[in-house]
Enzyme design. Structure first.
Site, PDB file in Angstrom:
ATOM      1  N   ASP A 226       0.974  -1.160  -0.118  1.00 45.49           N
ATOM      2  CA  ASP A 226      -0.093   0.005  -0.011  1.00 45.49           C
ATOM      3  C   ASP A 226       0.979   1.268  -0.023  1.00 45.49           C
ATOM      4  OD1 ASP A 226      -2.317   1.788   0.629  1.00 45.49           O
ATOM      5  OD2 ASP A 226      -1.558   1.841   2.638  1.00 45.49           O
TER       6      ASP A 226
ATOM      7  N   ASP B  64      -0.132   5.181   0.870  1.00 46.30           N
ATOM      8  CA  ASP B  64      -0.536   6.053   1.932  1.00 46.30           C
ATOM      9  C   ASP B  64      -0.688   5.401   3.212  1.00 46.30           C
ATOM     10  OD1 ASP B  64      -0.298   7.390  -0.429  1.00 46.30           O
ATOM     11  OD2 ASP B  64      -2.595   7.787  -0.632  1.00 46.30           O
TER      12      ASP B  64
HETATM   13 MG   LIG Z   1      -3.050   3.267   3.270  1.00 41.77          MG
END
Ligand SMILES: [Mg+2]
Length: 201
Positions: free
Chosen positions: A9, A11
């Protein structure tokens, strides 16, 4: 050829998240030691594959071009440590903001596994097959954990970003490990990897 992969992932996992979408280049701030950790994983032979929901595109808070600029900046920061990502995918779709041009990416939005399947096809085109049993998904939200589990990967939740440990419990999607941050998560992955290498030597 069989390859191990780290699905990541963006962010809250590689870079600090903000309460809204990341929309500006000055919001790209690396989580402490993320670059060094990614470099170690890369050197150990893991393909680094970013898997990011960017529903802000369909929402109209950020453009696709800006997301590409943000990703290019992230890549240039990581490249200084030989930690650049091998493949990058993001899902522009958002269920509350239907847009004809993005609705085709519905199956890409995590926890759906479309981005992982696309990565699988793109690597297959290079003659590479993902070793799912020894590959991991690392993220800070429950949807990351669920996405990894649905795809047959080993999931790790990081406490940076949203760190949705309680939601994982509620939804019965438990990660293999809850790590403090990406660096701790990769430390765990590399320990398992070293044990496997010794066993198969
Ligand atoms: Mg995230």
């Amino acid at each position: 050829m069989l390859v191990k992969a780290l699905f990541l992932d963006r962010d809250g996992t590689i870079i600090h998240d903000s309460s809204e979408s990341i929309v500006a280049l000055d919001q790209v701030r690396l989580i402490d030691r993320a670059d060094d950790a990614l470099a170690l994983a890369k050197r150990a032979g893991f393909k680094l594959i970013m898997i990011s929901n960017q529903g802000g595109i369909a929402k109209g808070v950020v453009t696709k071009e800006r997301v590409d600029e943000i990703n290019a900046l992230l890549q240039s920061i990581l490249a200084t440590k030989n930690a650049s990502l091998d493949l990058l995918y993001y899902a522009p779709y958002h269920p509350k903001y239907p847009k004809p041009e993005y609705d085709a990416f519905k199956s890409w939005r995590k926890p759906e596994t479309g981005m992982i399947r696309q990565a699988q096809r793109d690597l297959a085109a290079q003659g590479l097959e993902i070793d799912f049993a020894n590959s991991f998904f690392i993220g800070d939200k429950q949807i990351d954990v669920e996405c990894g589990l649905r795809a047959g990967l080993r999931s790790i939740l990081v406490k940076t970003g949203y760190g949705e440990e309680e939601i994982c419990k509620e939804k019965h999607t438990l990660p293999e490990l809850v790590a403090n941050d990406l660096c701790d998560a990769i430390d765990y992955v590399l320990k398992i990897n070293r044990a496997n290498v010794v066993r198969h030597a």
